[in-house]
Design an enzyme around this catalytic site. Structure first.
Site, mmCIF file in Angstrom:
data_model
loop_
_atom_site.group_PDB
_atom_site.id
_atom_site.type_symbol
_atom_site.label_atom_id
_atom_site.label_comp_id
_atom_site.label_asym_id
_atom_site.label_seq_id
_atom_site.Cartn_x
_atom_site.Cartn_y
_atom_site.Cartn_z
ATOM 1 N N CYS A 1 13.198 10.583 7.848
ATOM 2 C CA CYS A 1 13.212 10.048 9.210
ATOM 3 C C CYS A 1 14.606 10.114 9.815
ATOM 4 C CB CYS A 1 12.704 8.615 9.194
ATOM 5 S SG CYS A 1 13.559 7.623 7.977
ATOM 6 N N GLU B 1 9.334 15.464 16.303
ATOM 7 C CA GLU B 1 9.770 15.318 14.915
ATOM 8 C C GLU B 1 9.008 16.339 14.064
ATOM 9 O OE1 GLU B 1 8.474 11.815 12.708
ATOM 10 O OE2 GLU B 1 10.481 11.638 11.874
ATOM 11 N N GLU C 1 9.456 0.768 10.988
ATOM 12 C CA GLU C 1 10.432 1.848 10.794
ATOM 13 C C GLU C 1 9.681 3.137 11.054
ATOM 14 O OE1 GLU C 1 13.496 1.426 10.388
ATOM 15 O OE2 GLU C 1 13.814 -0.488 9.401
ATOM 16 N N LYS D 1 0.846 -1.198 0.000
ATOM 17 C CA LYS D 1 0.000 0.000 0.000
ATOM 18 C C LYS D 1 0.880 1.247 0.000
ATOM 19 C CE LYS D 1 -1.907 2.669 3.040
ATOM 20 N NZ LYS D 1 -1.915 3.903 2.241
ATOM 21 N N GLY E 1 6.462 4.572 8.774
ATOM 22 C CA GLY E 1 5.591 5.737 8.934
ATOM 23 C C GLY E 1 5.764 6.315 10.316
ATOM 24 N N SER E 2 4.725 6.989 10.785
ATOM 25 C CA SER E 2 4.830 7.687 12.067
ATOM 26 C C SER E 2 4.798 6.703 13.237
ATOM 27 C CB SER E 2 3.681 8.680 12.197
ATOM 28 O OG SER E 2 2.456 7.987 12.122
ATOM 29 N N THR E 3 5.392 7.123 14.329
ATOM 30 C CA THR E 3 5.417 6.280 15.531
ATOM 31 C C THR E 3 3.993 6.020 16.016
ATOM 32 O OG1 THR E 3 7.625 7.022 16.102
ATOM 33 C CG2 THR E 3 6.287 6.174 17.914
#
Ligand code: NAD
Length: 456
Positions: free
Chosen positions: A266, A358, A232, A157, A210-212
């Site tokens: 990142c 971030e 990641e 995706k 992606g985001s945490t």
């Protein structure tokens, strides 16, 4: 079969819609997953040498389309043409690297009395890969190349904002001769397609970048079926400059370490720690390097930075700068598109929001430190641990600090952290598992132990 709506694709350098892509609903997603499930037995049975040859052919077809893929990424993600060419080349290289894996995926023979004990690295089945918008091509390749090499089928995706290169890579895989349904691109929303990857029992592993915040939700969801995950996630990496370093070199390279890809990286070294005895000198060296960083139309060969990905993201980035202590900033084009200048902010403590969170934009926060212990303490005062750099001429210090900073990838006297043949991934809340290099392959397999009794 489910219904399919469409999503607009926007050029971030102009703000203009230039195409639309399908956005799959849960039923269409399920259909893709089930096709991948049906394709799995035949794919895992392809002889290792033949699977290797197909992946090498896929790499060659990507290579033949390098310029087309790069131009697509410039338009869709606003990447500079130089970066986009590197990114398409990275997909080719990662495919070539893991094309060497099928014939080398060896197990072990373990001494056991009365027979033969051997281990196998079995593929998992269907692997779901979920990709963010900041590096659409490399991050896709880091997942699908080792997953396919290990004998899994893949549903991938792309991010809603940047689906075009992934869709093209799916077509190129078929052109290279990969069997139908072994590698499918499933465009759509995270909350629909991504979520179904997590909940559908036929998907045996999620490889998520992606985001945490979203990553934590995926890990929690995966627990329900003990689904394997590679995560990641976000980063807030430190660039530590000691007084004994080559300050000119460290200052000249600091801007690209955080402003590359408009800071939407990142691994961005967005926290700059400078030893207090050289703090003023270092900032005076940094200022001209930041001001001369070229932010321009990303298809120009001279561009070092393009626009941000979207209007909404530009607002988020701006919210970190408003009311903060500005040291200096570079320039960016005015007018259409989501432009933002390279910006350097002074932090007053580690509690400052722009120091802690971030930003994912071209914003660098600077803080002085006293000595080695202080530098390590400040660098580790974060929930993240993805990347980082340190600058010193003292070899002992380089080793001590490298071992002490809690981060998955670190560079000394440089800023490189991603090579396709070395492991990449985060400590702490920056992730789980490793991509690339020798480590990634086995994470797309499970070990099976088989004992064969010798008999009498
Ligand atoms: P995001 O988490 O919003 O989205 C990432 C992907 O997850 C997208 O494809 C999205 O559609 C999908 N998604 C969203 N909600 C979902 C859900 N509930 N279930 C399943 N999938 C869902 O991240 P983003 O804004 O696209 O990317 C930026 C983030 O990615 C930053 O935090 C950045 O640090 C991180 N990132 C990490 C790495 C790394 O290697 N560690 C690399 C690149 C980006």
């Amino acid at each position: 079969m489910g219904s399919v709506t469409t999503t607009d694709v926007i050029n971030p350098a102009t703000g203009a819609v230039f195409t639309t892509v399908p956005s799959l609903d849960p039923a269409a997603t399920d259909a893709a997953i089930e096709r991948a499930q049906r394709a799995f037995p035949a794919w895992r049975a392809v002889a290792p040498g033949d699977r290797a040859r197909l992946l090498r052919r896929f790499a060659a077809v990507v290579d033949q389309h390098l310029e087309e893929l790069a131009e697509l990424e410039v338009r869709n993600a606003g990447h500079t043409i130089g970066n986009a060419r590197w990114e398409a080349g990275n997909v080719r290289d990662v495919l070539d690297y893991y094309a060497g894996a099928p014939e080398r995926l060896s197990g072990r023979q373990i001494p056991v009395a009365g027979g033969l004990d051997v281990t196998f690295h079995e593929p998992l089945g269907v692997v779901g890969i979920i990709v963010p918008w900041n590096f659409p091509m490399p991050i896709a390749g880091w997942g699908f190349a080792p997953a396919l090499a290990a004998g899994n089928t893949v549903v991938l995706k792309p991010a809603e904002l940047t689906p075009l290169t992934a869709i093209r890579l799916g077509e190129l895989a078929l052109e290279a001769g990969l069997p139908e349904d072994v590698f499918q691109i499933v465009p759509g929303k995270g909350s629909v397609v991504g979520r179904r990857f997590v909940t559908h029992p036929a998907v045996r592993k999620i490889c998520f970048t992606g985001s945490t915040e979203v990553g934590k939700g995926i890990m929690a969801g995966a627990a329900d079926q003990v689904k394997r995950v590679t995560l990641e996630l976000g980063g807030k990496s430190a660039n530590i400059v000691f007084a004994d370093a080559d300050l000119e070199k460290a200052a000249a390279s600091a801007p690209s370490s955080v402003f590359d890809n408009a800071g939407q990286d990142c691994c961005a070294r967005s926290r700059l720690l400078v030893q207090e005895s050289v703090y003023d000198k270092f900032l005076s060296l940094l200022e001209p390097a930041v001001k001369s960083f070229r932010v321009e139309e990303p298809s120009n060969a001279t561009a070092e930075m393009g626009p941000l990905i979207s209007a909404g993201h530009r607002e988020t980035v701006a919210s970190y700068v408003e009311g903060s202590d500005l040291a200096f900033a570079g320039a960016a084009p005015q007018g259409d598109g989501w432009w933002f200048p390279p910006t350097v902010l002074l932090a007053h403590s580690t509690a400052d929001r722009h120091w802690r969170e971030e930003v994912f934009g071209p914003v660098l926060s600077v803080l002085p430190f006293k000595d080695e212990d202080d530098a390590v303490r400040l660098a580790n005062d974060t929930e993240y641990g993805l990347s980082g750099s340190l600058w010193t001429r003292d070899l002992g210090r380089a080793l001590r600090v490298s071992r002490s900073v809690e981060t998955g990838a670190l560079s000394v006297n440089s800023h490189s952290s991603v090579r396709y043949w070395t492991p990449f991934g985060g400590m702490k809340q920056s992730g789980l598992g490793r991509e690339l290099g020798p480590d990634a392959l086995l994470s797309f397999t499970d070990v099976k132990n088989v004992f064969l009794a010798m008999g009498d």
